[in-house]
Structure formats: C-alpha cells, structure tokens
Design a protein around this motif. Structure first.
Motif: not given
Length: 130
Positions: A8, A13, A15-16, A22, A51, A66, A71, A73
């Motif tokens: 990632l 990312y 937080d991911l 994801l 991902t 991703l 960053r 989506f």
C-alpha cells in the motif's frame, strides 16, 4: 516492513495499512456510516489482496483500486463485464456512498448526476465483418 505496508505504501495510505488493506477499510467505513455496500471482497493473494476491493450485487460489480502516485480511489462500475461508469474519489466514504447508491437502485445516469467525480462510459457498437 509488512506485506500490507509494502503493497500500500505507508505514506499515501497509512489508514489502510493499519486496517489490513482496502477491503477491510472499506467495510469499516461503510459500517460506521450506515451504508449498505454488501459484502466487500478482495483477491486471495498477491499485492491485490491489499489494494483492490469488489462489491457485487445483482446489478453488477463495483471495483475499487488505489492510485499509485497520489492518494485516490479508482472506481469502476461493471455490468455484465462492461464498465458502465468510472471515476476517482479522494475519500473512502465517497467510494462507499457510490457502492451503496448503486446497490440501492440508482441508474448510471442518476449515479453520475449525484456523484460528479463519476463519469458514464460511452459504448460503441462493434463493426461487423462483412
């Protein structure tokens, strides 16, 4: 570095990475905001398990990937294997909102009107050999 942080990228990312990829992060966002996105799945192996995510319904599949350099989506709305709408969202909640709206019955036209970052794809007939 763990497999998830390598796949990632901690910088884009974090937080991911913290949530394991994801698909689990998308499930968490949908749950926290009361959005029905159905079951969120990811490939079983390789980098894509962290991902990529898919949400299937009888109307089609919402596929999410991703961005690599920034960053964001990437969202594809697929019906019978054809991409009907596509867009890029900057917030995971937006992704969940698109998936929930599609699952809830919005047409492609209604979806692209509600979410300006989504664009309806044009389909052209295939020329027949004569």
């Amino acid at each position: 570095m763990s497999d998830v942080s390598t796949a990632l990228g901690v910088r884009l990312y974090p937080d991911l990475v913290e949530q394991g990829g994801l698909a689990p992060a998308l499930t968490d966002v949908a749950t926290r905001h009361g959005l029905d996105v159905g079951r969120v799945t990811a490939p079983d192996q390789g980098r894509a398990r962290f991902t990529c995510a898919e949400m299937s319904s009888d109307r089609g599949v919402v596929c999410v990937g991703l961005g690599a350099q920034a960053r964001y989506f990437m969202i594809d709305l697929r019906v019978a294997g054809e991409v009907e709408a596509r867009g890029d969202a900057t917030d995971l909640r937006q992704v969940a909102e698109v998936a929930a709206a599609w699952r809830g019955g919005l047409t492609v036209a209604e979806l692209t009107a509600r979410f300006p970052f989504m664009e309806q794809m044009k389909h052209y007939p295939v020329a027949q050999a004569g």
